[in-house]
Design a protein around this motif. Structure first.
Motif, PDB file in Angstrom:
ATOM      1  N   LYS A 209      -4.273  -9.194   4.923  1.00  0.00           N
ATOM      2  CA  LYS A 209      -4.805  -7.929   4.422  1.00  0.00           C
ATOM      3  C   LYS A 209      -4.480  -6.816   5.403  1.00  0.00           C
ATOM      4  O   LYS A 209      -4.451  -7.021   6.610  1.00  0.00           O
TER       5      LYS A 209
ATOM      6  N   ARG B 140      -5.379  -2.484   6.013  1.00  0.00           N
ATOM      7  CA  ARG B 140      -6.163  -1.334   5.584  1.00  0.00           C
ATOM      8  C   ARG B 140      -5.776  -0.136   6.443  1.00  0.00           C
ATOM      9  O   ARG B 140      -5.695  -0.237   7.663  1.00  0.00           O
TER      10      ARG B 140
ATOM     11  N   LYS C 159      -7.094  -2.015  -6.409  1.00  0.00           N
ATOM     12  CA  LYS C 159      -6.218  -1.845  -5.266  1.00  0.00           C
ATOM     13  C   LYS C 159      -5.844  -0.377  -5.145  1.00  0.00           C
ATOM     14  O   LYS C 159      -5.607   0.293  -6.138  1.00  0.00           O
TER      15      LYS C 159
ATOM     16  N   ASP D  99       0.800  -1.227   0.000  1.00  0.00           N
ATOM     17  CA  ASP D  99       0.000   0.000   0.000  1.00  0.00           C
ATOM     18  C   ASP D  99       0.830   1.274   0.000  1.00  0.00           C
ATOM     19  O   ASP D  99       0.567   2.186  -0.784  1.00  0.00           O
TER      20      ASP D  99
ATOM     21  N   TRP E 187      -3.364   1.176  11.207  1.00  0.00           N
ATOM     22  CA  TRP E 187      -3.453   0.045  10.295  1.00  0.00           C
ATOM     23  C   TRP E 187      -4.355  -1.019  10.921  1.00  0.00           C
ATOM     24  O   TRP E 187      -4.179  -1.391  12.079  1.00  0.00           O
TER      25      TRP E 187
END
Length: 106
Positions: A46, A48, A95, A4, A30
């Protein structure tokens, strides 16, 4: 996280700037999640980046809110139109779909 942050910089959607004085800066954290297969093995990890919007004050820090998640009613209308007009439907995963520049304060 390793995917990311470089993608945010590569897409020019992340900017690190000095913190302005006398302003309320919204923090972030996070959120990490492990996705498992039906047999119990790890499918993927994962991550985010989530803003801590609970520190904002309506009318002072913001006037409107924004969510980058599609509403179920919008998706239903698009599917109905595609069915009625016999349009092909395709699914994709985007993404790092940031529309606005994310400003990280140091």
């Amino acid at each position: 996280m390793c995917d990311d942050m470089p993608a945010l910089k590569a897409n020019d959607t992340c900017e690190i700037i000095p913190r302005p004085k006398h302003t309320n800066v919204v923090g972030f954290k996070w959120v990490l999640r492990t996705k498992y297969l039906s047999d119990g093995f790890i499918d993927r990890l994962k991550a985010r980046l989530v803003a801590q919007g609970f520190t904002q004050i309506l009318g002072l820090d913001y006037l409107v809110t924004f969510s980058r998640v599609v509403k179920a009613s919008t998706l239903s209308i698009v599917q109905s139109l595609a069915t009625l007009n016999k349009w092909p439907l395709h699914q994709l995963d985007v993404k790092n779909a940031f529309l606005n520049v994310l400003k990280l304060f140091i």
